[in-house]
Scaffold this motif. Structure first.
Motif, PDB file in Angstrom:
ATOM      1  N   ARG A  93      30.821  50.509  49.075  1.00  0.00           N
ATOM      2  CA  ARG A  93      32.187  50.032  48.834  1.00  0.00           C
ATOM      3  C   ARG A  93      33.189  51.118  49.200  1.00  0.00           C
ATOM      4  O   ARG A  93      34.214  50.860  49.814  1.00  0.00           O
ATOM      5  N   ASP A  94      32.865  52.344  48.820  1.00  0.00           N
ATOM      6  CA  ASP A  94      33.755  53.477  49.084  1.00  0.00           C
ATOM      7  C   ASP A  94      34.025  53.638  50.578  1.00  0.00           C
ATOM      8  O   ASP A  94      35.134  53.988  50.977  1.00  0.00           O
ATOM      9  N   LYS A  95      33.037  53.331  51.411  1.00  0.00           N
ATOM     10  CA  LYS A  95      33.208  53.448  52.863  1.00  0.00           C
ATOM     11  C   LYS A  95      34.275  52.492  53.384  1.00  0.00           C
ATOM     12  O   LYS A  95      34.876  52.731  54.426  1.00  0.00           O
ATOM     13  N   GLN A  96      34.502  51.388  52.682  1.00  0.00           N
ATOM     14  CA  GLN A  96      35.485  50.400  53.121  1.00  0.00           C
ATOM     15  C   GLN A  96      36.924  50.848  52.863  1.00  0.00           C
ATOM     16  O   GLN A  96      37.852  50.305  53.462  1.00  0.00           O
ATOM     17  N   PHE A  97      37.095  51.823  52.008  1.00  0.00           N
ATOM     18  CA  PHE A  97      38.438  52.296  51.678  1.00  0.00           C
ATOM     19  C   PHE A  97      38.854  53.366  52.681  1.00  0.00           C
ATOM     20  O   PHE A  97      38.672  54.550  52.459  1.00  0.00           O
ATOM     21  N   THR A  98      39.415  52.906  53.786  1.00  0.00           N
ATOM     22  CA  THR A  98      39.865  53.793  54.861  1.00  0.00           C
ATOM     23  C   THR A  98      41.088  54.587  54.395  1.00  0.00           C
ATOM     24  O   THR A  98      41.754  54.204  53.420  1.00  0.00           O
ATOM     25  N   PRO A  99      41.415  55.662  55.116  1.00  0.00           N
ATOM     26  CA  PRO A  99      42.640  56.397  54.771  1.00  0.00           C
ATOM     27  C   PRO A  99      43.881  55.497  54.782  1.00  0.00           C
ATOM     28  O   PRO A  99      44.764  55.648  53.943  1.00  0.00           O
ATOM     29  N   GLU A 100      43.930  54.532  55.709  1.00  0.00           N
ATOM     30  CA  GLU A 100      45.080  53.624  55.789  1.00  0.00           C
ATOM     31  C   GLU A 100      45.156  52.732  54.548  1.00  0.00           C
ATOM     32  O   GLU A 100      46.242  52.519  53.999  1.00  0.00           O
ATOM     33  N   LEU A 101      44.015  52.217  54.134  1.00  0.00           N
ATOM     34  CA  LEU A 101      43.986  51.363  52.954  1.00  0.00           C
ATOM     35  C   LEU A 101      44.370  52.156  51.704  1.00  0.00           C
ATOM     36  O   LEU A 101      45.159  51.694  50.878  1.00  0.00           O
ATOM     37  N   LEU A 102      43.838  53.349  51.586  1.00  0.00           N
ATOM     38  CA  LEU A 102      44.175  54.198  50.438  1.00  0.00           C
ATOM     39  C   LEU A 102      45.661  54.553  50.426  1.00  0.00           C
ATOM     40  O   LEU A 102      46.289  54.567  49.364  1.00  0.00           O
ATOM     41  N   ALA A 103      46.220  54.808  51.614  1.00  0.00           N
ATOM     42  CA  ALA A 103      47.656  55.111  51.700  1.00  0.00           C
ATOM     43  C   ALA A 103      48.479  53.889  51.300  1.00  0.00           C
ATOM     44  O   ALA A 103      49.509  54.020  50.619  1.00  0.00           O
ATOM     45  N   ALA A 104      48.041  52.696  51.696  1.00  0.00           N
ATOM     46  CA  ALA A 104      48.761  51.472  51.324  1.00  0.00           C
ATOM     47  C   ALA A 104      48.708  51.263  49.813  1.00  0.00           C
ATOM     48  O   ALA A 104      49.710  50.867  49.205  1.00  0.00           O
ATOM     49  N   ILE A 105      47.568  51.538  49.205  1.00  0.00           N
ATOM     50  CA  ILE A 105      47.457  51.405  47.756  1.00  0.00           C
ATOM     51  C   ILE A 105      48.380  52.407  47.073  1.00  0.00           C
ATOM     52  O   ILE A 105      49.143  52.037  46.169  1.00  0.00           O
ATOM     53  N   GLU A 106      48.337  53.640  47.519  1.00  0.00           N
ATOM     54  CA  GLU A 106      49.203  54.665  46.919  1.00  0.00           C
ATOM     55  C   GLU A 106      50.673  54.307  47.116  1.00  0.00           C
ATOM     56  O   GLU A 106      51.479  54.426  46.190  1.00  0.00           O
TER      57      GLU A 106
END
Length: 168
Positions: free
Chosen positions: A21-34
């Motif tokens: 699951r962690d592999k699916q959280f790309t830097p772009e996705l994490l930035a969008a969440i933040e």
């Protein structure tokens, strides 16, 4: 699909699931969440509700907007799937008033905001919808019994009409 060996321990299985699951959280996705001001935990809770409540990706994105608006406004989520989760029920969209009276903290009818944790393992489609909700004028939705289509409403009167039309 995951390859899990019969001699794997529960800890090894869980670690594998978390790593994948962690592999699916790309830097772009994490930035969008933040950038959204949400936490990963909040996103996963909303995504888990979407997974159980809505079928199509486009409908998930609109329903995500509804859940986030309700959350931000301090409303109850009123997700029947959370009631099913409490009672271990599957195969029905309906809940009873007795079921909704549960004092369980996962009761999204009784308690405002989000339940304490996810109620399912959401698909990546549901996670994306929770991160990238589609702006809409809606505050309510139902899912039809026959096609699984989400029907949206702007207000409670419209929602009640949809319930009478599609669920009775």
């Amino acid at each position: 699909t995951f390859r899990i060996f019969t001699d794997s321990t529960l800890e090894e299985v869980l670690q594998k699931l978390v790593r994948e699951r962690d592999k699916q959280f790309t830097p772009e996705l994490l930035a969008a969440i933040e950038g959204s001001g949400r936490t990963i935990h909040e996103v996963m809770i909303i995504a888990s509700l979407l997974e159980k409540e809505v079928r199509g990706a486009a409908d998930k994105a609109i329903a995500a907007d509804i859940f986030w608006k309700r959350y931000d406004a301090g409303w109850a989520m009123q997700a029947d799937s959370s009631i099913h989760y409490i009672h271990g029920k599957t195969g029905s969209v309906f809940t009873t008033s007795d079921m909704r009276d549960s004092m369980n903290p996962y009761n999204t009818y009784k308690y405002l905001g989000l339940p304490p944790g996810p109620i399912s393992t959401p698909s990546f489609t549901a996670i994306e919808a929770a991160v990238y909700p589609e702006d809409s004028p809606y505050w309510y939705f139902i899912t039809t019994l026959d096609t699984g289509e989400a029907i949206f409403a702007r207000d409670l009167d419209g929602h009640n009409r949809n319930v009478q039309t599609y669920l009775r």
